[in-house]
Motif scaffolding. Structure first.
Motif, PDB file in Angstrom:
ATOM      1  N   THR A  41       0.894  -1.156   0.000  1.00 15.02           N
ATOM      2  CA  THR A  41       0.000   0.000   0.000  1.00 15.02           C
ATOM      3  C   THR A  41       0.934   1.208   0.000  1.00 15.02           C
ATOM      4  O   THR A  41       1.832   1.298   0.838  1.00 15.02           O
ATOM      5  N   ILE A  53       0.941   8.521  -1.845  1.00 11.88           N
ATOM      6  CA  ILE A  53       1.470   9.267  -2.996  1.00 11.88           C
ATOM      7  C   ILE A  53       2.437  10.362  -2.555  1.00 11.88           C
ATOM      8  O   ILE A  53       3.548  10.467  -3.058  1.00 11.88           O
ATOM      9  N   MET A  97      -2.323   2.276  -4.464  1.00 12.41           N
ATOM     10  CA  MET A  97      -1.993   3.646  -4.084  1.00 12.41           C
ATOM     11  C   MET A  97      -3.009   4.171  -3.066  1.00 12.41           C
ATOM     12  O   MET A  97      -4.196   3.854  -3.145  1.00 12.41           O
ATOM     13  N   CYS A  98      -2.511   4.969  -2.127  1.00 12.94           N
ATOM     14  CA  CYS A  98      -3.366   5.599  -1.125  1.00 12.94           C
ATOM     15  C   CYS A  98      -3.326   7.093  -1.382  1.00 12.94           C
ATOM     16  O   CYS A  98      -2.251   7.677  -1.453  1.00 12.94           O
ATOM     17  N   SER A  99      -4.491   7.701  -1.544  1.00 17.73           N
ATOM     18  CA  SER A  99      -4.488   9.126  -1.849  1.00 17.73           C
ATOM     19  C   SER A  99      -5.518   9.868  -1.032  1.00 17.73           C
ATOM     20  O   SER A  99      -6.532   9.310  -0.622  1.00 17.73           O
ATOM     21  N   VAL A 134      -3.876   9.584  -9.201  1.00 17.41           N
ATOM     22  CA  VAL A 134      -4.348   8.203  -9.144  1.00 17.41           C
ATOM     23  C   VAL A 134      -4.417   7.604 -10.549  1.00 17.41           C
ATOM     24  O   VAL A 134      -3.950   6.490 -10.785  1.00 17.41           O
ATOM     25  N   ALA A 185       0.062   0.672 -10.993  1.00 15.02           N
ATOM     26  CA  ALA A 185      -0.639   0.418  -9.729  1.00 15.02           C
ATOM     27  C   ALA A 185      -1.887  -0.405 -10.051  1.00 15.02           C
ATOM     28  O   ALA A 185      -2.490  -0.257 -11.104  1.00 15.02           O
ATOM     29  N   ASP A 204      -4.695  -0.659  -7.969  1.00 16.52           N
ATOM     30  CA  ASP A 204      -5.924  -0.099  -7.418  1.00 16.52           C
ATOM     31  C   ASP A 204      -5.552   1.116  -6.582  1.00 16.52           C
ATOM     32  O   ASP A 204      -4.370   1.438  -6.436  1.00 16.52           O
ATOM     33  N   PHE A 205      -6.549   1.767  -6.009  1.00 16.92           N
ATOM     34  CA  PHE A 205      -6.267   2.872  -5.094  1.00 16.92           C
ATOM     35  C   PHE A 205      -7.312   2.887  -3.995  1.00 16.92           C
ATOM     36  O   PHE A 205      -8.422   2.392  -4.171  1.00 16.92           O
TER      37      PHE A 205
END
Length: 119
Positions: free
Chosen positions: A51, A54, A79-81, A89, A97, A99-100
């Motif tokens: 995980t 960004i 990705m974590c946003s 993203v 990546a 997913d997010f």
């Protein structure tokens, strides 16, 4: 049970994600506070999933994503946003990546994304 590397510059966010993932019966095998650490730990620990925040100091999540994807064909990165980073993203997904997830984290959404990416 998946082996997961959690990457975020905020200790609180790492703790939150770690708790969600542990509750979901995953194994958090490492934590990194910047992209540079993330790349080193990825190579060292070979996690099933990462995980990735960004926005981080030293090396951001996008650069770390690129290095990890370049180093491993089966890299799985979520990705974590924060809200409002949709453009980033989209770029992240284009760069590999899988997913997010959006902050603040929703436990069900996090576990759903992890399950989908690991399938």
């Amino acid at each position: 049970m998946a082996k997961i590397l959690v990457v975020d510059d905020a200790k609180f966010m790492r703790m939150t994600l770690k708790n969600i993932l542990t509750n979901g019966e995953h194994d958090v095998i490492g934590e990194a506070s910047n992209g540079k650490e993330a790349v080193e730990l990825y190579k060292e620990l070979a996690p099933d999933l990462v995980t990735m925040d960004i926005t981080m100091p030293e090396m951001n999540g996008m650069d770390a994503l690129n290095e990890i994807v370049a180093s491993s064909d089966d890299a799985r990165v979520i990705m974590c946003s924060a809200m409002g980073q949709q453009k980033m993203v989209v770029e992240a997904i284009e760069q590999g990546a899988k997913d997010f997830i959006v902050k603040p984290f929703d436990e069900a959404r996090v576990l759903e994304a992890v399950a989908r990416v690991l399938r």
